[in-house]
Scaffold this motif. Structure first.
Motif, short mmCIF file in Angstrom:
data_model
loop_
_atom_site.label_atom_id
_atom_site.label_comp_id
_atom_site.label_asym_id
_atom_site.label_seq_id
_atom_site.Cartn_x
_atom_site.Cartn_y
_atom_site.Cartn_z
N GLY A 22 0.79 -1.28 -0.01
CA GLY A 22 -0.08 0.03 -0.12
C GLY A 22 0.79 1.19 0.11
N CYS B 13 -1.09 4.14 -2.19
CA CYS B 13 -0.30 4.70 -3.30
C CYS B 13 0.06 3.07 -4.04
N PHE B 14 0.40 3.15 -5.31
CA PHE B 14 0.74 2.01 -6.06
C PHE B 14 1.68 2.60 -7.13
N ASP C 60 3.64 2.66 -10.70
CA ASP C 60 3.16 2.80 -11.86
C ASP C 60 3.92 3.20 -13.16
N TRP D 232 3.58 6.91 -10.23
CA TRP D 232 2.76 6.06 -9.26
C TRP D 232 1.23 6.70 -9.26
N ALA E 155 -4.67 -1.76 0.71
CA ALA E 155 -3.91 -2.21 -0.82
C ALA E 155 -3.58 -3.73 -0.77
N ASP F 253 -1.54 -5.37 -6.04
CA ASP F 253 -1.67 -4.12 -6.73
C ASP F 253 -3.50 -3.77 -7.09
N TRP G 54 -6.82 -2.25 -4.82
CA TRP G 54 -7.27 -1.34 -3.78
C TRP G 54 -8.73 -1.98 -3.33
N PRO H 226 -6.51 0.21 -9.25
CA PRO H 226 -6.06 1.58 -9.46
C PRO H 226 -5.80 2.46 -10.76
N PRO I 85 5.55 5.21 -3.64
CA PRO I 85 6.35 3.94 -3.34
C PRO I 85 7.90 4.08 -3.00
#
Length: 386
Positions: A20, A85-86, A88, A92, A135, A139, A141, A157, A355
């Motif tokens: 998360g 947060c993820f 990406d 992110w 999270a 990955d 939510w 996400p 992240p």
């Protein structure tokens, strides 16, 4: 300050693990924490956003309820709440719940490698009072409905896949969720005055479509050993889940939940407590209680959402209190990290780190207006220790 508290214990994990948007490391503590100056020093004067921060830190307003997020076509949702947060690509994503009923859901902000917002969009719509969540290691939510017999929705996400309602995770007044990849379960809090603490054991890790909902069982004390019992009817057609198992332990208003290295921390706002579960030896203890300390002794009240940083610091957001995020350090110091001024009718929600651990995201759910139409979502940057 309002009511003061003491804190015993800290979230510190032995190996770094992404979850998360949070990285945890360090070692568990058992000595009482002491109020003091945190590692970043005292709070400075309020900035242009009305946020008091330590020296070297700055805040940025990212999104305001009812207004189009700059650089995008998405109108930011009302009452922003829990978030995560993820990663990406080189950037992110920050996902944020919408705690209104009807018309809840969740929205997202996408950032590039430089932290510029490049997109904003919905990831869940037309649900009810989506408060907190959590999270997953794969990955997604988990957005939780804080209503009687509410559901958990698993969302993407990136907004590319349709959200899926996860009925097997039970119908109750869901608040937060925290995944435990070691035991392959998801912990769940319940925001009721006599709520319970649950775990969902999926039939296959990574697939939440089927599994077993269990409730924590323990005595009436504030420490001891605990066990788990299956909830006979997770869909609660007649009897609510919290009343189906006689040995279930009840908690006063479950809120935030965080997992790190064999430890689960969760808050109960009704009695202003933080609880710690050691999942390795099945013991629990009360590690924070505002009623146990004299007025004026510690800087933390109104415990709610929680998250952690790469240094092992635990960040605790206040619902009410004096609108602070306080941190608990690995050397057992409790201190304010930030305070939002002139928003006493609001609460701080959704703290989550990018992240790489260099940016902290959070929302003031009702902003300066004190209503769901006044939500504000911020980013804080600065020399977070690692």
């Amino acid at each position: 300050m309002e009511r003061r508290t003491f804190l015993r214990g800290a979230v510190i994990s032995g190996t770094a693990m992404a979850f998360g948007g949070t990285l945890m490391r360090g070692a568990a503590h058992a000595a009482p924490a002491r109020p003091g100056v945190g590692p970043y020093g005292p709070l400075g004067a309020a900035d242009s956003n009305g946020i008091r921060l330590p020296e070297g830190f700055t805040s940025r307003l990212l999104a305001s309820t009812g207004q189009v997020v700059p650089g995008t076509s998405y109108t930011w949702h009302r009452a922003p709440d829990g978030g995560a947060c993820f990663a990406d690509g080189e950037g992110w994503i920050y996902v944020s719940n919408c705690e209104v009923n009807p018309g809840g859901g969740a929205g997202a902000l996408r950032f590039d490698a430089d932290g510029t917002v490049t997109d904003a969009y919905p990831v869940l719509t037309d649900t009810r009072q989506n408060c907190a969540g959590g999270a997953t290691p794969w990955d997604t939510w988990l957005s939780c409905e804080e209503v009687d017999r509410g559901f958990v929705y698993e969302t993407d996400p990136r907004g590319e896949r349709e959200a899926v309602r996860r009925d097997a995770m039970g119908r109750f007044k869901h608040e937060a969720a925290a995944a435990d990849p070691q035991r392959e379960v998801v912990y769940l809090t319940e925001d009721e005055g006599d709520g319970c603490f649950y775990r969902f054991v999926p039939d296959s890790w990574g697939d939440l479509s089927a599994g077993t909902l269990q409730v924590l069982t323990a005595g009436s004390g504030t420490s001891g050993t605990f066990g788990w019992s299956d909830v006979p009817q997770p869909d609660a057609p007649v009897v609510r889940t919290r009343h189906q198992v006689g040995a279930a332990k009840h908690f006063d208003g479950g809120e935030g939940c965080h997992y790190a290295n064999d430890t689960v921390w969760f808050t109960t706002k009704g009695d202003n407590r933080v609880w710690r579960l050691n999942t390795a030896d099945s013991t629990f203890e009360l590690t924070y209680d505002a009623d146990l300390v004299e007025e004026g002794d510690a800087p933390l009240t109104g415990v709610d959402n929680i998250t952690g940083s790469s240094s092992g610091d635990l960040f605790v957001a206040e619902d009410g209190g004096n609108m602070e995020i306080c941190l608990l350090t690995p050397d057992d110091v409790v201190a304010p990290f930030l305070r939002i001024e002139d928003q006493s009718g609001s609460e701080i929600c959704g703290p989550a780190f990018s992240p790489d651990g260099t940016r902290l995201y959070l929302s003031s759910q009702r902003g300066t207006s004190g209503s769901s139409s006044g939500g504000l979502t911020y980013e804080v940057t600065g020399p977070f220790r690692s």
